[in-house]
Design an enzyme around this catalytic site. Structure first.
Site, PDB file in Angstrom:
ATOM      1  N   GLU A  80       0.877  -1.165   0.000  1.00 30.89           N
ATOM      2  CA  GLU A  80       0.000   0.000   0.000  1.00 30.89           C
ATOM      3  C   GLU A  80       0.916   1.217   0.000  1.00 30.89           C
ATOM      4  O   GLU A  80       1.380   1.674   1.033  1.00 30.89           O
ATOM      5  CB  GLU A  80      -0.937  -0.033   1.212  1.00 30.89           C
ATOM      6  CG  GLU A  80      -2.130   0.896   1.050  1.00 30.89           C
ATOM      7  CD  GLU A  80      -1.785   2.334   1.377  1.00 30.89           C
ATOM      8  OE1 GLU A  80      -2.113   2.793   2.485  1.00 30.89           O
ATOM      9  OE2 GLU A  80      -1.151   3.022   0.522  1.00 30.89           O
TER      10      GLU A  80
ATOM     11  N   GLU B 171       4.991  11.359  -1.965  1.00 33.26           N
ATOM     12  CA  GLU B 171       5.803  10.441  -1.154  1.00 33.26           C
ATOM     13  C   GLU B 171       6.738   9.591  -2.029  1.00 33.26           C
ATOM     14  O   GLU B 171       7.712   9.036  -1.514  1.00 33.26           O
ATOM     15  CB  GLU B 171       4.960   9.501  -0.283  1.00 33.26           C
ATOM     16  CG  GLU B 171       4.178  10.230   0.807  1.00 33.26           C
ATOM     17  CD  GLU B 171       3.322   9.274   1.626  1.00 33.26           C
ATOM     18  OE1 GLU B 171       3.861   8.221   2.022  1.00 33.26           O
ATOM     19  OE2 GLU B 171       2.140   9.590   1.855  1.00 33.26           O
TER      20      GLU B 171
END
Lengths: 379, 379
Positions: A139, A148
């Site tokens: 995930e 990110e």
């Protein structure tokens, strides 16, 4: 000087140009460390839509797991690794960069799976596994999918550790953009105006009370505040009715074949039609979805979708990313726009992004509108 | 996984055991970077009490500056350097670790002082000056004086660059503690209770919906939340009437002679009498003051004090640090306490602190009360 910030509440750090050159200590202070908190893990574990999607993708596709080997990239609390083991995996390697790995190890043991799940603390780029795996599950999605830049680590894992016949969970990902209406800009503009007014008072006070003329700093201060209030994309939970025009896919990714090169720069054009009468185009809302389809040689029997599109009932902790124009544009059903979009990583922090929109509106009335561009920081 | 935190709002990073072994990139991401924002500089420059104290200490002691050389450690926007030049300094070296130095350079020029003030970007430990100086001026104080551990850099500057006859601005510093009453603990306890209740619901849901028993994580989660809500000192603007007993000086520092060794560990005992009738002892309030006295061979003609004690009219951006007990203790005028206090730097981040209080209450009634200890994180 008293400052609440000692990492602690901070801003962007410096970590070099790309994933290969990131200093690990800096990357930890800038990025990883929040994941070492159970409170943060719980937030993600409490996201019902997220949990259901992964749980169902595994439990309804056990053929991918029974007797197989699995790698969970960024296992956090260990949940995906645990589900994989419960679905019948022979062996699961659960890699986690932070001390959260210690909690994952406890959790694995408490659920009787220590013979199957091996938790490894370390960064995916550094660890060595004893074997290649049949499934990589992760995930990894950030706000607007790519914030990110965690998928880089999944690519690294895939290229090193996935068998030639192996399957990616999820298998596909897409980013979407749509024109929206929103009042958020009013709030931001008020805060910006208030801050600037306060600044001008401050300049006068400092000159009068302390004999120092700080007006030379007005320009950089304005730039700094403009960036913060008006040029940074926002997390928001959009209501579906805020989407006022057709949504477009601006990026599609096959997780089995995508390279870091493919995602370093997203550059595309799209067309959108306004669908609502007498409305205001405030900017763009962005979101993503991922799918669990397996691969053509070994498809999922039940395909699962995890979507973060605006929803009343099925919102997620990702919300949507909102890119607000300085002033909304009145428009109506029948009006269209051609949009150019470029997104790349921030120079001084590869985990953050920058995006530029170029917008050419075509009003149904035929009235010409000046095209405009706006750059945003995704922080 | 979506997380707002990409240095961005974060927690403690890792940077080794002491100032000598801090990785610079990590220290930047953990600490320095907030000072590169004009908004933050403005906050400090808008602190009237702070500004007045430094402005008055310089302008009312021009004999220390006229024709002299000055070093401003951590110049930020350059304000102290500019005042020093305006007071008649021959030369001022203004050292700043962040890109704020570029704004300082602009400011110096805009105020016509570029022949006197030389702005140097770099960390104090690394820069080389062309000469030793007559005065070292610095605004280095963090919450509770020593948070941020910036005085280490001032000591380094002093030992390398201050002439044997040189003067420190400020010259002295003291830390104070006093018993206080406060309702803040109720709020914190409510938040803590709410979080724990939510956690227990989450454990049930995860077991029922997803077949994973996470109860093994209840203990570490409790520890994490206890630390966050109940064991971390708070920033607060105390009203003077919240101080319910005698205040004590728990550390005194002569900035001319203090060593890093002197401030690594603060270990002391103090006695405090409750002064208010029928009150509640909620914990301790801590603050500091600094003085500008010059040195015995070259005293200030006008001594200036900068105090951050609780005040209605003269509050500062430092506020006070509040150390709250889990439950307040009923007490009254005539009751006393012996307190032991130990404070040291956090192991994984030298810019943060930990403090332990040991409290032996002596009630006037003679009734014995169990002594207690409590440890706090100053983050």
């Amino acid at each position: 000087m008293g400052s609440s910030y000692v990492n602690g509440g901070g801003e962007r750090g410096l970590d070099g140009a790309g994933p290969g050159s990131v200093d690990k200590g800096v990357d930890y202070a800038n990025y990883f460390c929040t994941y070492s908190f159970l409170y943060h893990q719980k937030e993600m574990l409490s996201d019902r839509v997220r949990m259901d999607a992964y749980y169902n993708s595994i439990s309804q596709n056990k053929h991918h797991f029974i007797g197989k080997t699995v790698l969970d990239v960024g296992t956090g609390s260990g949940i995906l690794a645990i589900w994989s083991a419960q679905a019948g995996a022979r062996k699961v390697y659960a890699v986690e960069a932070t001390k959260m790995s210690e909690h994952a190890r406890l959790l694995v043991k408490a659920n009787g799976l220590e013979d199957i799940v091996e938790v490894i603390e370390g960064s995916m780029e550094d660890v060595t596994l004893p074997e290649k795996v049949d499934v990589i599950i992760s995930e990894w999605m950030g706000y607007f999918l790519l914030r990110e830049s965690m998928f880089d680590s999944v690519i690294c894992a895939r290229d090193r550790w996935l068998k030639p016949t192996g399957v990616m969970y999820p298998s596909h990902a897409r980013i979407w953009l749509a024109p929206i209406k929103s009042h958020l800009i009013d709030q931001k503009r008020d805060h910006y105006d208030g801050t600037m007014e306060e600044w001008h008072g401050f300049i006068d006070d400092t000159r009068n009370s302390y004999g120092v003329d700080m007006s030379i700093l007005t320009e950089p201060f304005t730039d700094e505040q403009k960036k913060y209030y008006l040029q940074t994309s926002l997390w928001n939970n959009l209501r579906p009715e805020q989407v006022i025009g057709t949504a477009s896919i601006i990026k599609e990714m096959d997780c089995l074949t995508a390279t870091v090169e493919d995602i370093l720069v997203i550059k595309t054009q799209f067309f959108s039609s306004i669908l609502e009468e007498d409305t205001k185009f405030s900017g763009f809302g962005g979101w993503f979805d991922v799918h669990f389809r397996g691969r053509s040689e070994s498809p999922a029997t039940t395909e699962i979708e995890l979507s973060t599109a605006p929803s009343i009932e099925n919102g997620t902790h990702w919300g949507q990313q909102v890119f607000l124009l300085n002033s909304p544009i009145r428009c109506s059903k029948g009006d269209n726009m051609n949009v150019s979009f470029v997104m790349n990583r921030a120079k001084d922090n590869h985990r953050l992004l920058e995006a530029e929109f170029g917008c050419e509106f075509k009003l149904a009335s035929g009235q010409p509108l000046q095209p405009f561009r706006k750059k945003f920081f995704i922080e």
